[in-house]
Design a protein around this motif. Structure first.
Motif: not given
Lengths: 126, 132
Positions: B44, B68, B77, B119, B125
């Motif tokens: 991310v 996460n 995130i 993020a 992720l």
């Protein structure tokens, strides 16, 4: 005084020729910085409503479950005064489990599809 | 051919003088009409650049599971509705996944605009997306 969450989530999907699993083998632990909780069974109407938050100041984890057996509930953030559809709670126990962004996220709204639905909600202080 | 989910979410909150339980002590069976699955671990990007989550060949997104996998304190995130019309920060932010296993599980509404993520510091992720 801080509290602690212990959450265990497991799921599997099985089709004719395919299966998959997800979640955690062990409970995942998180802290709750301040004590606060709001829980109720809400009768969600067919017109958009703002999801209640009670006296929770800093919104954290949210758990929703649709208790209606025949109708779904749509939910989502408020955008320009109306609900932006994001999630759906299917009838007969459709669930959602997520942590709201405490500082930035807009309020949530929800709406039942064709008839009012009872939805169990549990909202925890961050 | 349709499939079946078997899902069990079981949680407890414990404070000094208060305990709350949520979820279910038994598995819940949920039918899946389609047969599509998209499963990946994605990187991310950092804010303010949000990115749309990949969906593979999923035609109609149903349930989503996210976790996460990063462990740093600054690797939370953020996620929320997708679509250019809702990209104005911070209105698109709906939820967050805390580091070290923060999870989310919900069904996307068919009328939703998709899902964006970002993020504060590049994070990993895990996502599983299921056909409705």
């Amino acid at each position: 005084m801080a509290g602690s969450f212990s959450v265990k989530f497991n799921g599997t999907i099985t089709s004719n020729l395919h299966s998959d699993s997800f979640g955690s083998p062990n409970p995942v632990a998180f802290t709750q910085a301040a004590q606060g909780f709001h829980g109720e069974t809400v009768i969600v109407g067919t017109t958009e409503e703002i999801m209640p938050t009670g006296d929770v100041n800093t919104i954290g984890y949210l758990y929703l479950r649709n208790l209606d057996t025949g109708n779904f509930v749509s939910w989502g953030p408020t955008f320009e005064g109306v609900m932006l559809p994001f999630g759906r709670l299917d009838p007969t126990g459709g669930e959602a489990w997520l942590r709201r962004n405490s500082a930035l996220s807009a309020e949530l709204r929800w709406k039942a599809d064709t008839a009012p639905c009872k939805v169990q909600m549990k909202l925890f202080e961050a | 051919m349709s499939g079946t989910f078997s899902v069990r979410l079981e949680g407890t909150l414990t404070n000094e003088h208060h305990t709350e339980k949520f979820g279910s002590s038994v598995n819940k069976l949920i039918p899946q009409t389609g047969q599509g699955v998209y499963s990946a671990i994605v990187s991310v990007p950092t804010s303010p650049t949000m990115s749309s989550l990949p969906t593979g060949d999923i035609h109609s997104i149903g349930y989503i599971y996210m976790k996460n996998l990063s462990t740093g304190n600054n690797q939370t995130i953020l996620y929320g509705p997708g679509g250019a019309g809702y990209s104005t920060y911070p209105y698109w932010i709906l939820g967050e996944l805390q580091p070290s296993g923060g999870e989310a599980w919900f069904k996307m509404d068919p009328n939703s605009s998709g899902l964006n993520v970002e993020a504060a510091y590049t994070a990993l992720l895990q996502i599983k997306m299921f056909e409705a």
